[in-house]
Design a protein around this motif. Structure first.
Motif, PDB file in Angstrom:
ATOM      1  N   HIS A 156       0.846  -1.196   0.000  1.00  0.00           N
ATOM      2  CA  HIS A 156       0.000   0.000   0.000  1.00  0.00           C
ATOM      3  C   HIS A 156       0.880   1.244   0.000  1.00  0.00           C
ATOM      4  O   HIS A 156       2.070   1.162   0.270  1.00  0.00           O
ATOM      5  CB  HIS A 156      -0.955   0.019   1.193  1.00  0.00           C
ATOM      6  CG  HIS A 156      -0.271   0.148   2.508  1.00  0.00           C
ATOM      7  ND1 HIS A 156       0.250  -0.936   3.182  1.00  0.00           N
ATOM      8  CD2 HIS A 156       0.018   1.233   3.272  1.00  0.00           C
ATOM      9  CE1 HIS A 156       0.808  -0.538   4.307  1.00  0.00           C
ATOM     10  NE2 HIS A 156       0.692   0.789   4.395  1.00  0.00           N
ATOM     11  N   ILE A 157       0.256   2.362  -0.322  1.00  0.00           N
ATOM     12  CA  ILE A 157       0.933   3.654  -0.272  1.00  0.00           C
ATOM     13  C   ILE A 157       0.050   4.610   0.502  1.00  0.00           C
ATOM     14  O   ILE A 157      -1.165   4.422   0.589  1.00  0.00           O
ATOM     15  CB  ILE A 157       1.230   4.214  -1.680  1.00  0.00           C
ATOM     16  CG1 ILE A 157      -0.044   4.316  -2.505  1.00  0.00           C
ATOM     17  CG2 ILE A 157       2.257   3.366  -2.400  1.00  0.00           C
ATOM     18  CD1 ILE A 157       0.137   4.974  -3.844  1.00  0.00           C
ATOM     19  N   GLY A 200      -9.403   1.279  -2.029  1.00  0.00           N
ATOM     20  CA  GLY A 200      -8.855   0.133  -2.738  1.00  0.00           C
ATOM     21  C   GLY A 200      -9.897  -0.591  -3.544  1.00  0.00           C
ATOM     22  O   GLY A 200     -11.044  -0.147  -3.666  1.00  0.00           O
ATOM     23  N   LYS A 201      -9.476  -1.734  -4.077  1.00  0.00           N
ATOM     24  CA  LYS A 201     -10.371  -2.607  -4.839  1.00  0.00           C
ATOM     25  C   LYS A 201     -10.812  -3.788  -3.970  1.00  0.00           C
ATOM     26  O   LYS A 201     -11.980  -4.084  -3.876  1.00  0.00           O
ATOM     27  CB  LYS A 201      -9.669  -3.105  -6.095  1.00  0.00           C
ATOM     28  CG  LYS A 201      -9.346  -1.985  -7.073  1.00  0.00           C
ATOM     29  CD  LYS A 201      -8.556  -2.495  -8.255  1.00  0.00           C
ATOM     30  CE  LYS A 201      -8.169  -1.327  -9.147  1.00  0.00           C
ATOM     31  NZ  LYS A 201      -7.284  -1.732 -10.219  1.00  0.00           N
ATOM     32  N   ILE A 247      -4.939   8.092   2.454  1.00  0.00           N
ATOM     33  CA  ILE A 247      -4.659   9.504   2.700  1.00  0.00           C
ATOM     34  C   ILE A 247      -4.620   9.691   4.211  1.00  0.00           C
ATOM     35  O   ILE A 247      -5.428   9.116   4.941  1.00  0.00           O
ATOM     36  CB  ILE A 247      -5.684  10.447   2.024  1.00  0.00           C
ATOM     37  CG1 ILE A 247      -7.113  10.166   2.487  1.00  0.00           C
ATOM     38  CG2 ILE A 247      -5.571  10.347   0.508  1.00  0.00           C
ATOM     39  CD1 ILE A 247      -8.140  11.181   1.969  1.00  0.00           C
ATOM     40  N   ASN A 248      -3.650  10.453   4.675  1.00  0.00           N
ATOM     41  CA  ASN A 248      -3.454  10.694   6.107  1.00  0.00           C
ATOM     42  C   ASN A 248      -3.499  12.189   6.376  1.00  0.00           C
ATOM     43  O   ASN A 248      -2.855  12.966   5.679  1.00  0.00           O
ATOM     44  CB  ASN A 248      -2.085  10.160   6.561  1.00  0.00           C
ATOM     45  CG  ASN A 248      -1.976   8.675   6.340  1.00  0.00           C
ATOM     46  OD1 ASN A 248      -2.756   7.905   6.848  1.00  0.00           O
ATOM     47  ND2 ASN A 248      -0.994   8.278   5.545  1.00  0.00           N
ATOM     48  N   ARG A 249      -4.249  12.577   7.398  1.00  0.00           N
ATOM     49  CA  ARG A 249      -4.368  13.997   7.746  1.00  0.00           C
ATOM     50  C   ARG A 249      -3.082  14.503   8.373  1.00  0.00           C
ATOM     51  O   ARG A 249      -2.559  13.951   9.330  1.00  0.00           O
ATOM     52  CB  ARG A 249      -5.524  14.218   8.720  1.00  0.00           C
ATOM     53  CG  ARG A 249      -5.744  15.706   9.036  1.00  0.00           C
ATOM     54  CD  ARG A 249      -6.892  15.917   9.994  1.00  0.00           C
ATOM     55  NE  ARG A 249      -6.662  15.302  11.293  1.00  0.00           N
ATOM     56  CZ  ARG A 249      -5.924  15.830  12.264  1.00  0.00           C
ATOM     57  NH1 ARG A 249      -5.333  16.980  12.102  1.00  0.00           N
ATOM     58  NH2 ARG A 249      -5.796  15.197  13.415  1.00  0.00           N
ATOM     59  N   ARG A 250      -2.575  15.576   7.786  1.00  0.00           N
ATOM     60  CA  ARG A 250      -1.412  16.297   8.303  1.00  0.00           C
ATOM     61  C   ARG A 250      -1.742  17.779   8.207  1.00  0.00           C
ATOM     62  O   ARG A 250      -1.283  18.486   7.316  1.00  0.00           O
ATOM     63  CB  ARG A 250      -0.148  15.996   7.494  1.00  0.00           C
ATOM     64  CG  ARG A 250       0.256  14.539   7.453  1.00  0.00           C
ATOM     65  CD  ARG A 250       0.828  14.082   8.797  1.00  0.00           C
ATOM     66  NE  ARG A 250       1.308  12.715   8.728  1.00  0.00           N
ATOM     67  CZ  ARG A 250       0.586  11.638   9.024  1.00  0.00           C
ATOM     68  NH1 ARG A 250      -0.667  11.763   9.398  1.00  0.00           N
ATOM     69  NH2 ARG A 250       1.115  10.437   8.944  1.00  0.00           N
ATOM     70  N   SER A 251      -2.608  18.246   9.104  1.00  0.00           N
ATOM     71  CA  SER A 251      -3.162  19.600   9.001  1.00  0.00           C
ATOM     72  C   SER A 251      -2.108  20.699   9.077  1.00  0.00           C
ATOM     73  O   SER A 251      -2.333  21.800   8.582  1.00  0.00           O
ATOM     74  CB  SER A 251      -4.237  19.815  10.066  1.00  0.00           C
ATOM     75  OG  SER A 251      -3.719  19.563  11.348  1.00  0.00           O
ATOM     76  N   ASP A 252      -0.955  20.430   9.649  1.00  0.00           N
ATOM     77  CA  ASP A 252       0.072  21.463   9.782  1.00  0.00           C
ATOM     78  C   ASP A 252       1.093  21.457   8.657  1.00  0.00           C
ATOM     79  O   ASP A 252       1.998  22.293   8.648  1.00  0.00           O
ATOM     80  CB  ASP A 252       0.820  21.300  11.114  1.00  0.00           C
ATOM     81  CG  ASP A 252      -0.076  21.588  12.309  1.00  0.00           C
ATOM     82  OD1 ASP A 252      -1.079  22.308  12.140  1.00  0.00           O
ATOM     83  OD2 ASP A 252       0.229  21.081  13.397  1.00  0.00           O
TER      84      ASP A 252
END
Length: 129
Positions: free
Chosen positions: A4-5, A42-43, A50-55
């Motif tokens: 995964h990425i 995914g399938k 996607i990962n939250r990085r608000s800063d």
């Protein structure tokens, strides 16, 4: 080889809307969510996160980060590009043949609202024209 990425986005809600639209033509859907932290698409299993990085600052144009996803055909590549533009991304290369890579290499390149570089590719011998 790669399971995964994952990429960083400043706003998880905006990222979810963007990537839901972008990944649908490639046959991917939301499969898992860690509230306010991460979403996996995914399938058969979550292979694109996607990962939250608000800063975080936006991704630098010369970062070198590039992710290429396989599309089933040219129609999906075209739809991927159109969905990215409609959802607030920008073109980093219109859909078309890239014969400098391979005679049958059909791809489109986009940047998401955070600057991440994503490509969709199909090979014409494998795809319906």
């Amino acid at each position: 080889m790669i399971d995964h990425i994952s990429i960083a986005v400043r706003d998880l809600g905006d990222g979810e809307r963007f990537y839901t639209a972008l990944l649908k033509p490639l046959g991917m859907a939301k499969m898992r969510e860690w509230p306010d932290t991460a979403i996996g698409f995914g399938k058969k299993y979550p292979e694109f996160w996607i990962n939250r990085r608000s800063d975080m600052d936006g991704v630098a144009e010369d970062s070198g980060v590039h992710i290429c996803l396989r599309a089933p055909d040219t129609v999906a590549v075209d739809a991927f590009h159109a969905a990215a533009l409609a959802a607030g991304g920008s073109s980093d290369g219109l859909p078309g043949l890239r014969q400098k890579y391979h005679d049958n290499y059909y791809a489109a390149f986009i940047r998401d609202p955070d600057g991440n570089r994503i490509e969709a590719v199909t090979f014409l011998r494998d795809a319906a024209r």
